[in-house]
Design a protein around this motif. Sequence first.
Motif, PDB file in Angstrom:
ATOM      1  N   ALA A   1       0.914  -4.461 -13.758  1.00  0.00           N
ATOM      2  CA  ALA A   1       1.943  -5.301 -13.129  1.00  0.00           C
ATOM      3  C   ALA A   1       1.767  -5.399 -11.619  1.00  0.00           C
ATOM      4  O   ALA A   1       2.725  -5.352 -10.862  1.00  0.00           O
ATOM      5  CB  ALA A   1       3.349  -4.785 -13.477  1.00  0.00           C
ATOM      6  N   LEU A   2       0.525  -5.538 -11.187  1.00  0.00           N
ATOM      7  CA  LEU A   2       0.286  -5.788  -9.761  1.00  0.00           C
ATOM      8  C   LEU A   2       0.668  -7.229  -9.465  1.00  0.00           C
ATOM      9  O   LEU A   2       0.524  -8.099 -10.319  1.00  0.00           O
ATOM     10  CB  LEU A   2      -1.185  -5.548  -9.419  1.00  0.00           C
ATOM     11  N   PHE A   3       1.168  -7.482  -8.254  1.00  0.00           N
ATOM     12  CA  PHE A   3       1.588  -8.843  -7.918  1.00  0.00           C
ATOM     13  C   PHE A   3       0.360  -9.683  -7.571  1.00  0.00           C
ATOM     14  O   PHE A   3      -0.288  -9.428  -6.555  1.00  0.00           O
ATOM     15  CB  PHE A   3       2.574  -8.819  -6.754  1.00  0.00           C
ATOM     16  N   PRO A   4       0.052 -10.696  -8.382  1.00  0.00           N
ATOM     17  CA  PRO A   4      -1.198 -11.434  -8.163  1.00  0.00           C
ATOM     18  C   PRO A   4      -1.154 -12.310  -6.917  1.00  0.00           C
ATOM     19  O   PRO A   4      -2.191 -12.722  -6.417  1.00  0.00           O
ATOM     20  CB  PRO A   4      -1.327 -12.294  -9.426  1.00  0.00           C
TER      21      PRO A   4
END
Lengths: 280, 334
Positions: free
Chosen positions: B89-92
């Motif tokens: 769930a890294l912010f792209p």
Amino acid sequence: MKTRFSVYPYVWRVPLLIWQGLFFIGPLALMVAMSFWLVKNYRMEPDFVFKNWDKMMSRGYFWDAYWITLWRASLAALLATLIAFPASYTLAFKVSDTVRRWAVFFLIVPFFTSYLVRAYAWQVLLAESGPINAILGYLGLGPFTMLNTGIGAMVGYMTLVLPLVVILQTFSLAAIDRNLIEAAWNLGASARATLFKVIIPSARVGLIIGAVFAFILSYGDFVSPFYLGGSKPPTMSILIIDTTKSGQQWPRAAVVAIMMIVTLFTVAFVAVGAAYGRRK
Amino acid sequence: MTIEDTLVTFEGVHKRYDDFVAVKALDLEIKRGEFVAIMGPSGCGKTTTLRMLAGLETPSGGKITIGGKCMNDVPAHERDTPLVWQSLALFPFLNVIENVEFGLKMRGVPDFERQPRALIWLERLGLKGFEKRRIDQLSGGQRQRVALARSLVTEPEMLLLDEPLSALDAHLVIRMQGVLTKLQKELGITFVYVTHSQSEAFAMADRVVIMGQGEISQIGAPRDIFRAPKNRFVAEFVGRNNIFAGMGQSGGDIVVAADRISVSREATEGASVQAAFLSEEFVGTAIICYFEGPDGEDLKALVTEEELEALSPEPGEQFWLSWAPEAVHELEGA
């Protein structure tokens, strides 16, 4: 290694090229050419003169129409984006999949009826003696003149674009990875911060595309400014109607049309660049 | 164990969805600085337990405390329980350092302080020079470390991990296991690690919690759980165990670990069963031989390469599996 020449791929490309040539490039080229033609005794004659461009570009009413159209379409894009967002947000996050599917279906229904009919309906609703003013009258407000003003035109633009903008926004919001939203909470983001720092950036492409569609549709529309906006001041599309009606000035109308196409292309190009472009 | 040593308590916590009980009456204490692995098959309630700890799910009943404070009504964003997600769930739409700074930013840490703090963590996790990279320009292992840095940058007392290694290649899993255990020892903070993988849990955790069908089946050190599984479910889940029904002194089931079984062609003294050879599997230094017991049960024995060569078993051949009395562990219940 020598590649063997094959006609096969070229054969399959031909229909597409013919189609593009016949229905897109051809008319466009004709229109550009036409903008240099001359009208004599209400008849067009092929020529190459800059008179039409000169006439239109030097007139105040052309530029008035140009700016009012640009302004109204921009305002419509902004308003549609802001009005649609709460609805799209609700559909994307607050309801079940079944409700969302039905909602999207009902958002398509307005497209079944002619937009002209829907604009006429607003004529009744927005009239000085219409039901909206009657309700406002009970509350001790008004009556307001909404018909044949910018407000009337804007109501018409919203009728045209809102369902589409809600659909586009809903799909882009619903496609956001829920883990990203939970990750934002998990890292200390409040509901508000999550909305602005994670949800809106994640749905950026869909939100911009929605606004671009709202802009394009409002920019070229003539029904709303004509029937609800009172055609004063005229927008670009109304200017085209006026020009062709008065003395068969198709070449001058072509000038207006080319200016519209150039503007739309520029706006769409910049917007798509902003949607997909890398961040600074 | 004193009160100060306890960081987290679950007291009779349960979680019910409409017609499904995900977690029933969970009691659990987690100490400060402990590496706890919650392990179980999918749908056993382990992830729900972790999500309740992070505030992403509200318990239907019972009480969760962190540092002595009841957390039931504390929303997720007001807790300091960062989670490393299975999907990371890294912010792209943010680059590496912006991802790491996110938690600090949300807590109102000023700009000039955020960046150095984020950089320390990137450097610590071997990501120096990657600050400006986009997330999609990183490898799986690098993303994993960005996710860790993002969670640890606020210096929490506890880190939650939800199957963080399940998307990685086998060789990276081993490496990340090393990174995680080293990090946990250095920081001295509590790790709560949810996994379905026995090898991950046993390799890293101080204490393993085995869950099945919304309940805790057993809690203990990896070795205790491996050598002394409490019931049939744990014994089966842990694997590399042979379960013999009704062979205990009181008629109960017994467990003999695969590495304590000896295989021979002739009948031997003491406890043994006859079983048909099925297949073999190389696992690093040893070989697991699979057999089918008299009642059709799956049996396994760990043998060395030399032993296998000496036996040279063919599928279907009968062998005697025997074990010493001290290798027997009796299961609870009949």
